[in-house]
Enzyme design. Sequence first.
Site, PDB file in Angstrom:
ATOM      1  N   GLU A 284       0.820  -1.208   0.000  1.00  0.00           N
ATOM      2  CA  GLU A 284       0.000   0.000   0.000  1.00  0.00           C
ATOM      3  C   GLU A 284       0.856   1.261   0.000  1.00  0.00           C
ATOM      4  O   GLU A 284       0.411   2.318  -0.427  1.00  0.00           O
ATOM      5  CB  GLU A 284      -0.909  -0.005   1.246  1.00  0.00           C
ATOM      6  CG  GLU A 284      -2.373  -0.068   0.891  1.00  0.00           C
ATOM      7  CD  GLU A 284      -3.295  -0.098   2.097  1.00  0.00           C
ATOM      8  OE1 GLU A 284      -4.452  -0.495   1.905  1.00  0.00           O
ATOM      9  OE2 GLU A 284      -2.888   0.241   3.218  1.00  0.00           O
ATOM     10  N   HIS A 305       8.092 -26.986  -1.404  1.00  0.00           N
ATOM     11  CA  HIS A 305       7.487 -28.133  -2.078  1.00  0.00           C
ATOM     12  C   HIS A 305       6.322 -27.712  -2.974  1.00  0.00           C
ATOM     13  O   HIS A 305       5.552 -28.549  -3.437  1.00  0.00           O
ATOM     14  CB  HIS A 305       7.022 -29.151  -1.034  1.00  0.00           C
ATOM     15  CG  HIS A 305       8.180 -29.683  -0.238  1.00  0.00           C
ATOM     16  ND1 HIS A 305       8.761 -30.900  -0.491  1.00  0.00           N
ATOM     17  CD2 HIS A 305       8.891 -29.125   0.773  1.00  0.00           C
ATOM     18  CE1 HIS A 305       9.777 -31.083   0.345  1.00  0.00           C
ATOM     19  NE2 HIS A 305       9.878 -30.015   1.113  1.00  0.00           N
ATOM     20  N   LYS A 419     -14.215   0.466  -3.380  1.00  0.00           N
ATOM     21  CA  LYS A 419     -15.237   0.882  -2.407  1.00  0.00           C
ATOM     22  C   LYS A 419     -16.353   1.652  -3.103  1.00  0.00           C
ATOM     23  O   LYS A 419     -17.537   1.409  -2.861  1.00  0.00           O
ATOM     24  CB  LYS A 419     -14.606   1.792  -1.347  1.00  0.00           C
ATOM     25  CG  LYS A 419     -13.716   1.082  -0.352  1.00  0.00           C
ATOM     26  CD  LYS A 419     -13.328   2.046   0.752  1.00  0.00           C
ATOM     27  CE  LYS A 419     -12.191   1.484   1.574  1.00  0.00           C
ATOM     28  NZ  LYS A 419     -11.620   2.469   2.489  1.00  0.00           N
TER      29      LYS A 419
HETATM   30  O1  PA5 Z   1      -3.412   1.433   5.904  1.00  0.00           O
HETATM   31  C1  PA5 Z   1      -4.558   1.827   5.849  1.00  0.00           C
HETATM   32  O2  PA5 Z   1      -4.852   3.014   6.102  1.00  0.00           O
HETATM   33  C2  PA5 Z   1      -5.702   0.906   5.511  1.00  0.00           C
HETATM   34  O3  PA5 Z   1      -5.292  -0.356   5.217  1.00  0.00           O
HETATM   35  C3  PA5 Z   1      -6.658   0.834   6.678  1.00  0.00           C
HETATM   36  O4  PA5 Z   1      -5.973   0.368   7.806  1.00  0.00           O
HETATM   37  C4  PA5 Z   1      -7.861  -0.069   6.391  1.00  0.00           C
HETATM   38  O5  PA5 Z   1      -8.472   0.318   5.205  1.00  0.00           O
HETATM   39  C5  PA5 Z   1      -8.859   0.023   7.526  1.00  0.00           C
HETATM   40  O6  PA5 Z   1      -9.261   1.339   7.719  1.00  0.00           O
HETATM   41  P1  PA5 Z   1     -10.003   1.790   9.032  1.00  0.00           P
HETATM   42  O7  PA5 Z   1      -9.098   1.586  10.181  1.00  0.00           O
HETATM   43  O8  PA5 Z   1     -10.293   3.238   8.803  1.00  0.00           O
HETATM   44  O9  PA5 Z   1     -11.251   0.957   9.149  1.00  0.00           O
END
Ligand code: PA5
Length: 444
Positions: A284, A305, A419
Amino acid sequence: MLNVSLFQLERFLPLPYKNALEPRLKHAHKKLQTGSGAGGEFTGWVHLPQAYDREEFARIQAAAQTISRSSQALVVIGIGGSYLGARGVIECLCSPNYNLKKKPTPNIYFVGNGLSADALQEVLDLVADVDFSVNVISKSGTTTEPAVAFRFFRRALEEKYGKEGARQRIYATTDRQKGALKSLAGSEGWQTFVVPDDVGGRYSVLTAVGLLPIAVAGVDIQAMMDGAREMMERCGEASYDCPAWEYAALRYQLYRSGRSVELLACYDPAFRFMAEWWKQLFGESEGKEGKGLFPASVEFTADLHSMGQYIQEGRRLMFETVVRLGPSACSLLVPGEEDDGDGLNFLTSTSLDAIRDRAMEGTLLAHTEGDVPNLIIDAGEKSPRSLGALIYFFEYACGLSGYLLDVNPFDQPGVEAYKKNMFALLGKPGYEDRKAELERKLGR
Ligand code: PA5
């Protein structure tokens, strides 16, 4: 002490790169330390192991004790950065079989990290006849998966304990001020913990997000923070003495030399979810603007394996980053057999660690021979302190890596696309135009 090296360095990176990269690493380091780079408003994690809120830390420890006393199970609701770190640490330090073990601490179930009805129902069934508490974690407070799961578990708690009783068993970890979860927690009177404004989800395992579930599992979270602080101090040095510099530089050079996949490998199955956490952290943070290494993971020796064939002889895309942990807590020696029917007597009295280490060396040589560079991270023993240090090390290296690539390592604009489509297809108000367009594309 954590150490990073590339096996047969001169073969894979024949040209000197350290001096050339140093000014860029210094620049990236300064951006992280001062919050002056892209996404600098999310660099609160850089000084967190020193600057964390001691009062809240004590509340986390107290809440963990209350949960342990009152509950046989804790349901942890969260996704992405609000999920993977806690699971990674608990599995690594307490075992993937934690819930099956006899122990003084509650079972821990992770939900809200997907949309499987079967998975959710299974945990509802598992907690139906036991006392349980819920830790709902969402920085934004609006993420669909955990919000939906929380509806079910909140109802289950209220049916079992009544509204007042449920209130004592719900712990919300969310933004200090805003978001639907924060508002709900305020109006319902749930105990809350904070995801600091300046710490993004995937960098938040050393905040209440990770620390509360980890503490409930009985892990010494103080030792984790101490380990992270020690690594923070090492990473405060603007030089290659900082192991995160070494790692960021090596993986960047391998990327520039044409490798597009980084395969994180570990010889301990307990590390599996730490690798999942690492994949989110790097995927990310780096994967944007058409750039970035693709982070993947394997579990050795099991995957030797299966994936071993591709690694040895498939397309030459990857390098491996091998996390070495050890020695094991227990010493198992291979028993001798009089008749030696399986031909294994040459291993009699050899420890499993020694066999694993030879497998590790054999694999290192074979994969290197197959043109897969092997980057090695010696992470030391499997302890809260070492893991705290390893987490900080990866976070710091990730921040540096993002800036080396010239991307913002703290945003995730690409996550929004699915989303928006999901909301539109579900008929969320405000998405009407998109819904029509998507349904047309789906041929409805
Ligand atoms: O790194 C990030 O910001 C995302 O992966 C969030 O952790 C994930 O989308 C969850 O978001 P939230 O904590 O707002 O529910």
